[in-house]
Design a protein around this motif. Structure first.
Motif, PDB file in Angstrom:
ATOM      1  N   SER A 632      -6.837 -60.055  32.766  1.00  0.00           N
ATOM      2  CA  SER A 632      -8.169 -59.458  32.644  1.00  0.00           C
ATOM      3  C   SER A 632      -9.210 -60.484  32.206  1.00  0.00           C
ATOM      4  CB  SER A 632      -8.137 -58.303  31.641  1.00  0.00           C
ATOM      5  OG  SER A 632      -7.766 -58.774  30.344  1.00  0.00           O
ATOM      6  N   GLN A 633      -8.746 -61.620  31.686  1.00  0.00           N
ATOM      7  CA  GLN A 633      -9.671 -62.676  31.272  1.00  0.00           C
ATOM      8  C   GLN A 633      -9.806 -63.713  32.377  1.00  0.00           C
ATOM      9  OE1 GLN A 633      -8.391 -65.210  28.043  1.00  0.00           O
ATOM     10  NE2 GLN A 633     -10.480 -65.678  27.427  1.00  0.00           N
ATOM     11  N   GLY A 638     -12.345 -69.805  37.352  1.00  0.00           N
ATOM     12  CA  GLY A 638     -12.785 -68.606  38.035  1.00  0.00           C
ATOM     13  C   GLY A 638     -11.698 -67.643  38.449  1.00  0.00           C
ATOM     14  N   ALA A 639     -10.429 -68.043  38.346  1.00  0.00           N
ATOM     15  CA  ALA A 639      -9.322 -67.145  38.666  1.00  0.00           C
ATOM     16  C   ALA A 639      -8.843 -66.478  37.371  1.00  0.00           C
ATOM     17  CB  ALA A 639      -8.190 -67.923  39.320  1.00  0.00           C
ATOM     18  N   PHE A 645      -4.282 -71.228  35.031  1.00  0.00           N
ATOM     19  CA  PHE A 645      -3.401 -72.157  34.329  1.00  0.00           C
ATOM     20  C   PHE A 645      -2.481 -72.863  35.320  1.00  0.00           C
ATOM     21  CE2 PHE A 645       0.716 -73.001  32.391  1.00  0.00           C
ATOM     22  CZ  PHE A 645       0.394 -73.632  31.206  1.00  0.00           C
ATOM     23  N   ILE A 646      -1.866 -72.108  36.220  1.00  0.00           N
ATOM     24  CA  ILE A 646      -0.952 -72.674  37.205  1.00  0.00           C
ATOM     25  C   ILE A 646      -1.704 -73.561  38.191  1.00  0.00           C
ATOM     26  CG2 ILE A 646       0.674 -72.136  39.041  1.00  0.00           C
ATOM     27  CD1 ILE A 646       1.680 -71.506  36.224  1.00  0.00           C
ATOM     28  N   LYS A 647      -2.888 -73.131  38.603  1.00  0.00           N
ATOM     29  CA  LYS A 647      -3.679 -73.915  39.551  1.00  0.00           C
ATOM     30  C   LYS A 647      -4.021 -75.279  38.960  1.00  0.00           C
ATOM     31  CE  LYS A 647      -7.951 -72.603  40.378  1.00  0.00           C
ATOM     32  NZ  LYS A 647      -9.090 -71.879  40.970  1.00  0.00           N
ATOM     33  N   ASP A 648      -4.424 -75.304  37.696  1.00  0.00           N
ATOM     34  CA  ASP A 648      -4.752 -76.564  37.034  1.00  0.00           C
ATOM     35  C   ASP A 648      -3.521 -77.468  36.957  1.00  0.00           C
ATOM     36  OD1 ASP A 648      -6.650 -78.105  35.051  1.00  0.00           O
ATOM     37  OD2 ASP A 648      -4.744 -77.901  33.990  1.00  0.00           O
TER      38      ASP A 648
END
Length: 821
Positions: A632-633, A638-639, A645-648
């Motif tokens: 929800s945060q 932007g995701a 976290f995983i994208k980074d």
């Protein structure tokens, strides 16, 4: 007369043949010029390397060609428009240009056929002005294109065509009619269009910025380029490529880099908001003509601007709480350069550096004289050596470390307990040997009469900062350290209502351990007994559980181990509210210039809130999104936070492996101390996990407060405002990494003192990697050149760029006339 009439036709025939050859040659020159011009003005940054490109085919192997795209990223979860390849655009341009070329050839063929009947009209000349114009166009095209190979191919085609024309007799092309057929206005219009595109592209390329002919050779773009300088630059680039390590991925995985979402900032608090005493910083315009001078400071080569501000320290009303050892930064950051010690040598590589360092790099002997009998440090020839001892572990840190785990197996170094805080660290041998147990230690000590202890630690390749437990909170979030350790750290824990020990309680994780190795634990003289009773009363009122007291027979010392509670049950059952519970509005995470409070923070009973559960066992916690990050945060990019976290993590894994490790023009062999100047989730540090380095993750005070996430995954870091100097000695780090930091800082302060600070804390031979906008990259590059740093790599794509540079030992010869403070 008859003879003249007979000879006349012969001369006419010979002249006609010569004329035909000349005209054919000129016509084909026009055709070659047009073909070359149509290519030479194509935008350089969108040129696509293909399998049929002769030059690239010689430069790269087939495997190299697969990965040579500049700024290539593993797309991961990035938007499609952020990872679109330029190859598709190149093919589209080729398909658009092909019909024009076919039509051109048909027109020329028709003209040639129609000229058969006009060959005897005696047009034997072309105007000198037209010939001059054609020659100028050809030279300009060759200079702009810089491609000798294509020019040679055109000349060969012309010679072949001349031979064919000579064999066909009198099939010639009239150049004047050719110009008429192609239309002068049309040619001018096309030429003007190409020139406008070329001029526009030159304007878009920043001055003194590096563009690329291929993915490995940086070439300086010059406004009045010519063929000779192009050839020289290409030769210089080839020499550079042979001298420096290169890789087909040297273009850097930059395109598609996650960008911070403005909307996400609404979901995250910052230290600037949490810490009410955050200072405002004035914004100064960058002065590219700055003249560097040496800092004229009493501290000399060891100047730390925020800790050696003599003017501010003299104005202090009291030093009873060690206020003189705390940060007192000058209102305007210094723009002078710190001298380098005479005889300075490149630091010894890890792990040998843990045992010895060059004496000339940290030429101090006071600790040798005071602590030599405790095996802290010794002088051995031209080296300072470190036997691995300490005040409480004279016979070595590893024995001491293992004894602690034996006393409390639940500590489990490197598995259950990963992130450690060592208070009053000395030369940091405790943290240095915890690396052997896969545990990471943040060591700190004040800049006091124990001369250069933190500087020794950093020179050894062990994490450390200069700090003191005085009147302000430590620059860390609450609930983040798995274990806090203090061995004879001389901190009066029991005074002022236990204010200092309560600060350790703030940063210690619920269920975490405090290891107190000190004389009051095992000595029975009056003073030590008094301190032990006061300490026992304080820890009992804080609801700390005394787990064990253990004697170390080898070192003739002892230690006590306490455990912080995991619930509020004990707090609610206390008979006396002393120390009191903190007020609800007191934010335990606020740490930047926040005064200490002698109170206890309640634990949040919600199981979904940070601190209510222990992190996963190391190293699983490194790759696992914290349980308290919820969808929800919105995340920083932007995701939803867990996906963000995983994208980074995936992004930085790809950048480091495909670009940083091989493509920046420098070696990682002597890199040990690393700082990420603008960390987000700690993805950059995670990508370096398998290298023999440690990373100080810095979360800026005006950025989203993601530092608790970094600690949750088993890494460490610190809050900092880069409009001020960092609390470390000069020459502390081997590599600094700044991802879009400088463009953020320009909104608040000048880049000039920040670059002076970068130069201060990087070792000679150390490196800097900057990712930012092309405008900021150009500004940083100019400043680095004025500092005599070697630019090892620059590249840019769209509006972003990347730069790497290496520091030398250059220093100006002139000192400032007055102190910077």
């Amino acid at each position: 007369m008859v003879l003249g009439n007979k000879r006349g036709p012969r001369r006419s025939s010979s002249s006609t043949a010569s004329t035909v050859s000349t005209i054919v040659f000129i016509v084909l020159c026009v055709l070659g010029v047009w073909l070359l011009s149509s290519k030479s003005f194509a935008p350089p940054q969108k040129t696509t390397s293909t399998a049929t490109d002769d030059t690239n085919a010689k430069t790269f192997s087939n495997d190299d060609r697969k990965d040579q795209t500049v700024f290539e990223d593993n797309p991961g979860l990035l938007p499609n428009d952020a990872i679109q390849s330029d190859d598709q655009n190149g093919r589209e341009r080729d398909e658009e240009a092909k019909p024009d070329e076919d039509q051109r050839k048909k027109i020329i063929k028709n003209i040639a056929k129609g000229e058969e009947d006009k060959q005897e009209q005696g047009q034997t000349q072309i105007s000198e002005e037209s010939a001059l114009t054609l020659n100028q166009q050809q030279e300009q095209s060759m200079a702009n294109h810089g491609d000798e190979k294509e020019t040679q191919s055109t000349e060969e085609m012309m010679k072949q065509q001349q031979q064919e024309d000579a064999g066909n007799g009198n099939q010639t092309v009239n150049s004047q009619d050719l110009h008429n057929q192609l239309s002068d206005e049309d040619n001018k219009r096309r030429m003007k269009k190409h020139q406008d595109q070329h001029e526009q592209k030159k304007q878009e390329t920043p001055k003194n910025f590096t563009t690329f002919n291929d993915t490995t050779n940086p070439v300086k773009e010059k406004p009045n380029d010519n063929l000779q300088t192009r050839q020289q630059t290409t030769e210089e680039s080839q020499r550079t490529k042979e001298q420096k390590p290169t890789n087909s991925n040297s273009g850097d995985a930059h395109h598609g880099i996650p960008q911070e979402s403005s909307e996400s900032k609404k979901s995250w608090s910052t230290q600037a908001v949490q810490s009410e005493t955050q200072k405002e910083r004035r914004t100064d315009e960058h002065n590219s003509n700055h003249t560097w001078l040496l800092c004229n400071e009493t501290a000399g080569p060891d100047f730390i601007p925020c800790l050696d501000n003599e003017k501010a320290i003299k104005q202090l009303r009291s030093t009873i709480h060690y206020e003189h050892r705390e940060r007192h930064c000058p209102e305007k950051g210094p723009t002078c350069l710190v001298p380098i010690p005479q005889g300075y040598k490149r630091s010894i590589d890890w792990p040998a550096s843990r045992d010895k360092i060059w004496y000339q790099n940290v030429p101090y002997t006071k600790l040798v004289e005071v602590k030599g009998h405790q095996n802290w440090v010794k002088v051995t020839g031209e080296f300072l050596t470190f036997p691995g001892g300490g005040t409480q572990f004279i016979h070595g840190a590893l024995h001491y470390i293992d004894l602690i785990q034996k006393a409390v197996p639940e500590i489990a170094w490197g598995k259950h307990s990963r992130v450690i805080l060592d208070v009053g660290c000395g030369v940091a041998s405790f943290g240095g040997y915890l690396f052997d147990r896969d545990a990471l230690t943040m060591s700190f000590a004040p800049k006091d009469e124990h001369e250069a202890q933190v500087q020794f630690a950093l020179e050894r390749g062990i994490p450390a900062i200069s700090a003191v437990m005085g009147s302000q909170r430590l620059p860390f979030p609450s609930n983040v350290f798995d274990v806090v350790h203090c061995a004879r750290c001389r901190v009066p824990w029991h005074v002022d209502g236990g204010k200092l020990l309560l600060e350790l309680n703030r940063v210690l994780r619920s269920g975490g351990y405090f290891v107190w190795s000190a004389t009051p634990v095992y000595r029975k003289d009056e003073e030590n007994v008094k301190i032990w009773k006061a300490m026992s009363s304080l820890t009992l009122s804080m609801c700390w559980d005394l787990v064990t007291i253990r004697m170390d027979k080898l070192n003739s010392a002892g230690f006590a181990i306490y455990r912080k509670p995991t619930t509020n049950e004990c707090y609610d059952k206390r008979r006396h509210n002393n120390p009191p519970m903190c007020k609800n509005e007191d934010d335990p995470n606020a740490a930047w210039y926040v005064p200490l409070q002698a109170c206890l923070h309640r634990l949040n009973p919600d199981k979904a809130v940070r601190g209510s559960q222990w992190p996963a066992v190391w190293p699983n916690r490194l790759y696992t999104a914290p349980y308290w990050l919820n969808s929800s945060q919105m995340g920083i990019y932007g995701a939803p936070s867990p996906q963000d976290f995983i994208k980074d993590q995936e992004h930085w894994k790809n950048v480091v492996s495909s670009s940083y490790l091989n493509g920046l023009g420098f070696s990682w062999a002597n890199v040990r101390n690393v700082m990420d100047m603008k960390a987000v989730y700690g993805g950059f540090a995670t990508a370096l996990k398998d290298l023999p380095v440690w990373v100080m993750n810095v979360v800026n005070t005006n950025a989203p407060d993601t530092l608790p996430i970094i600690y949750e995954r088993g890494l460490f870091g610190i809050y900092h405002d880069w409009c001020e100097s960092f609390s470390t000695y000069p020459r502390s780090y081997d590599l600094l990494h700044a991802d879009h930091l400088f463009s953020m800082l320009k909104q608040r302060c000048s880049i000039l003192p920040v670059m002076a600070e970068v130069d201060r804390i990087v070792r000679p031979g150390g490196k800097l990697i900057v990712r930012d906008t092309t405008k900021v990259i150009a500004e940083v590059e100019n400043l680095l050149k004025s500092l005599h740093w070697e630019i090892t790599f620059t590249n840019h794509k769209d509006q972003d760029g990347v730069l790497s540079a290496q520091k030398g030992q250059w220093r100006p010869q002139t000192y400032m006339q007055a102190a910077s403070s």
